[in-house]
Design a protein around this motif. Sequence first.
Motif, PDB file in Angstrom:
ATOM      1  N   ASN A  88      -4.373   6.681   0.197  1.00 15.24           N
ATOM      2  CA  ASN A  88      -3.669   5.430   0.469  1.00 15.24           C
ATOM      3  C   ASN A  88      -3.250   4.669  -0.783  1.00 15.24           C
ATOM      4  O   ASN A  88      -2.373   3.809  -0.713  1.00 15.24           O
TER       5      ASN A  88
ATOM      6  N   THR B  67      -6.950   7.092   8.363  1.00 16.89           N
ATOM      7  CA  THR B  67      -8.210   6.742   7.709  1.00 16.89           C
ATOM      8  C   THR B  67      -8.904   5.592   8.440  1.00 16.89           C
ATOM      9  O   THR B  67     -10.135   5.566   8.529  1.00 16.89           O
TER      10      THR B  67
ATOM     11  N   GLN C 255     -10.081   7.696  -0.496  1.00 18.63           N
ATOM     12  CA  GLN C 255      -9.323   6.496  -0.162  1.00 18.63           C
ATOM     13  C   GLN C 255      -8.208   6.221  -1.163  1.00 18.63           C
ATOM     14  O   GLN C 255      -7.054   6.008  -0.804  1.00 18.63           O
TER      15      GLN C 255
ATOM     16  N   LYS D  14       3.180   6.431   5.005  1.00 16.85           N
ATOM     17  CA  LYS D  14       2.118   5.548   4.518  1.00 16.85           C
ATOM     18  C   LYS D  14       1.395   4.870   5.673  1.00 16.85           C
ATOM     19  O   LYS D  14       0.162   4.761   5.669  1.00 16.85           O
ATOM     20  N   ASP D  15       2.151   4.418   6.657  1.00 12.35           N
ATOM     21  CA  ASP D  15       1.531   3.797   7.831  1.00 12.35           C
ATOM     22  C   ASP D  15       0.679   4.800   8.592  1.00 12.35           C
ATOM     23  O   ASP D  15      -0.414   4.468   9.071  1.00 12.35           O
TER      24      ASP D  15
ATOM     25  N   ALA E   6      -0.833   7.531   7.382  1.00 11.23           N
ATOM     26  CA  ALA E   6      -2.047   7.831   6.617  1.00 11.23           C
ATOM     27  C   ALA E   6      -3.070   6.709   6.723  1.00 11.23           C
ATOM     28  O   ALA E   6      -4.279   6.956   6.863  1.00 11.23           O
ATOM     29  N   LEU E   7      -2.600   5.477   6.674  1.00  9.96           N
ATOM     30  CA  LEU E   7      -3.507   4.340   6.767  1.00  9.96           C
ATOM     31  C   LEU E   7      -4.162   4.280   8.150  1.00  9.96           C
ATOM     32  O   LEU E   7      -5.361   3.995   8.275  1.00  9.96           O
TER      33      LEU E   7
ATOM     34  N   HIS F 253      -1.841   1.043  -1.105  1.00  9.07           N
ATOM     35  CA  HIS F 253      -1.203   0.700   0.176  1.00  9.07           C
ATOM     36  C   HIS F 253      -2.314   0.484   1.213  1.00  9.07           C
ATOM     37  O   HIS F 253      -2.611   1.344   2.031  1.00  9.07           O
ATOM     38  N   LEU F 254      -2.928  -0.673   1.181  1.00  9.27           N
ATOM     39  CA  LEU F 254      -4.053  -0.977   2.058  1.00  9.27           C
ATOM     40  C   LEU F 254      -3.650  -1.835   3.244  1.00  9.27           C
ATOM     41  O   LEU F 254      -4.511  -2.287   3.999  1.00  9.27           O
TER      42      LEU F 254
ATOM     43  N   TRP G  65      -0.578  -2.187   6.480  1.00 11.96           N
ATOM     44  CA  TRP G  65       0.549  -1.570   7.150  1.00 11.96           C
ATOM     45  C   TRP G  65       1.830  -2.304   6.786  1.00 11.96           C
ATOM     46  O   TRP G  65       1.803  -3.483   6.431  1.00 11.96           O
TER      47      TRP G  65
END
Length: 570
Positions: free
Chosen positions: A328, A254, A324, A247-248, A250-251, A331-332, A334
Motif C-alpha cells: 500500500n 489488506t 504493508q 490501489k483501492d 489492494a487497500l 496510500h493508506l 481510499w
Amino acid sequence: CYGYLGATDARVRMTRFNLPPRTRPNLKNKIILCVTYFTIVLETTFGREADDRSRFLYADDPNASIILEYQLHNAPSADYSGDERKQAAKRPPGAEYDEEKHIKPYFLSPENGPRVVEYYSPWCGHCQAYKPKYIALAKEINRRLPDDQMEVNFHAVSCSVHHWVCMQNNVKGFPTIVAFRADSAEPQKLKRVTAETVAEAVGVRLLAHDPLSNSADEDEGDEEIRPVDILGASLNGLARTRETVYKDAALSFTYALRTGIYPKHSHHPLEDTQKEVFSDWIDLLYWTLPPTWILHTLINDLRINMDSVVVSKENLLEIVDKHQEVVNGKHLKWSDQCAKGVEGAGYPCGLWSLFHIVSIGVMERHKAVLGSREEVSTQHVALTLRNYIENFFACEACRQYFTDMYDSCGFDHCKRFKQSLQLPSEESWGQFALWLFEVHNDINMKLIEEEWKREGKDVSELKSNLALWPSQEECPGCRDKNGKWDKDVVLKHLKKSYWPAGVQNFRFVVLKKKDRVQDEKTSWSGLFENFVYIAAMSGFIIWCMKKQYISLTGRHKKYEGDYYYDNTAP
C-alpha cells in the motif's frame, strides 16, 4: 430555402427521399426538403448530437430558464478544443486520448463575472429536492441586485455526464455548491446557501429584503447544504483511473485480512471449513490477478505460511504488517471517488474492484494454471467467491442477499457456468465476468431503490436505468437504443476498466490438489458409498476364494457326478 429547392443537389434528394432529379417538387416535398436542408446545416455546423436530456435536471425545463445547464453540444468550442487537444493531435496513432478528460467549462475560467455553480447527480434525491430552491435562489439574487452591480449567473453541471469535470474539481458529494468572484477561478464552497451568503461569496451587494413580498423565493434558498453521495454517484458520477482502482482494491484486501478473517478479539484458530474457504480464496487471487501486481508478494507469503495464518490472528497480522509498506505504500486511504470523503467508506468499493479484477483474470489467466485444473473453472471460481462472502463478509444483509441469490441459481449461473471438462470454449470464460457485472448492477439498483423509498419516492424505470453502470456516456456501445446490453462490448469495457493495458507477462502458476473438508451430509453419503463398496468387494473375494477351494479339493467333480447320476436315473 426556395433557392435550395430550385437548385438542390440531385444526389441529396435522391438518397434521402428517392426523388428523381430535375423534377418540380410539390408543396409537401418542399416542406420536407426545407426541413432536411436545415437539418443538414445544423449537423454540419455543430457536428455534435444533443446530450441525453434524461441526465439533466434543468435542461429544457421552462421554469429553470434562469439556470445555465452545461451541455457540450451548445458550449463554446474552446471548452473542448484547447491546447491539450492540439497536443493530442501530435501523438502517434493508437495513443490513448479521451477528449472528455480535457473539457474545461468556460465558466470555470477567470474571465467571467460573479457566478454560482451546482454540481449534482440527476438521480440523487437530495439534488432533485434542492432543484426548486436553487432556481428560487437565482431569481431572488438577481431581483435584488442594484443597477450598478454585475449580474450573477447560476450554472449547473450534471456529474452523470461530465464526471471528469466533477472529479477534477474535487466534487465529493451531491449537491455541491461553489461560488466565484468576478475575474476569479478560485471556488468557494458554500455550506449554508442564502441570498446573503451567496452575495458575500461572489462579491456583490443586494438591496434590502422586502418583508412585504409575497414571493416564496426567499424562503426556498435558505438551507444548509450537506452533500450526500448515494450509490448512484459512485457508479459513473466520478470516474477512477486504473491506477486508483488497483490501489483501492489492494487497500480493501489488506483491510479485509485485518478485520474480516478473524473476529475482533479472537484467540482461536479458524474452523476447518473456514480454513478451506480462505485457502481457496488466496489460491484464486494467486492465479487470477495480474502477474506484475505487487500484491502478489503478500499473496505468495500467505500461501507459503497458510498452515500458520489459519491458526491465529496474530500470525496473519504479522504477515500483513510485514508487507504493508510494499503493498500500500503511503496510500493508506481510499480514493475520494471510492470513499466520498467518509472515513472507511471506501472498503466495499475497493473490494468490489478486487472482485472485478479477479473476474477479468479468470478470462485472461486460465491457460496459465498447471497442476490442479479442477480449481480452474467458472463454476469453482463463483463458488469460491460465494463461500468467501458467506464466511468473511461483515455486512449481514449483503452476505444473506449474495448467498441466497447464488444458491437459487441467480442470474442463471447454474447453466452459464457449465463448461466442457475437455476443452471449454473461449466464450465460456467470460461468463463469470458478465455474471458478476450483472450481480453488481442488481445490488446497486436495490440500494438506490431503498434510498428512494426512505425518501418516499417511486423509482421509475427511467431513473433505474440511470443507475446502471457503465453509463451511456462512458460506454456508448454497451447498450442499444432499447437498453439491451451488448455482452462483447461490455466485456471489452470491463477489461479496459479493470485489467492493465498492454502485453502482460504470461507467467505460469502451479496449484496443488487439496484434500477437501466434507460437510456432514457429504460425509454420511461417503460412508454409505464406502460400505457398499466394501460389501461388494468382500462378496467378490469370498466368491473367488470359494471357487479356488472347490478347484483345489476336487469337490466340483463330485457335484458334477451327482448331478449326472441324478439326471440319468430312471
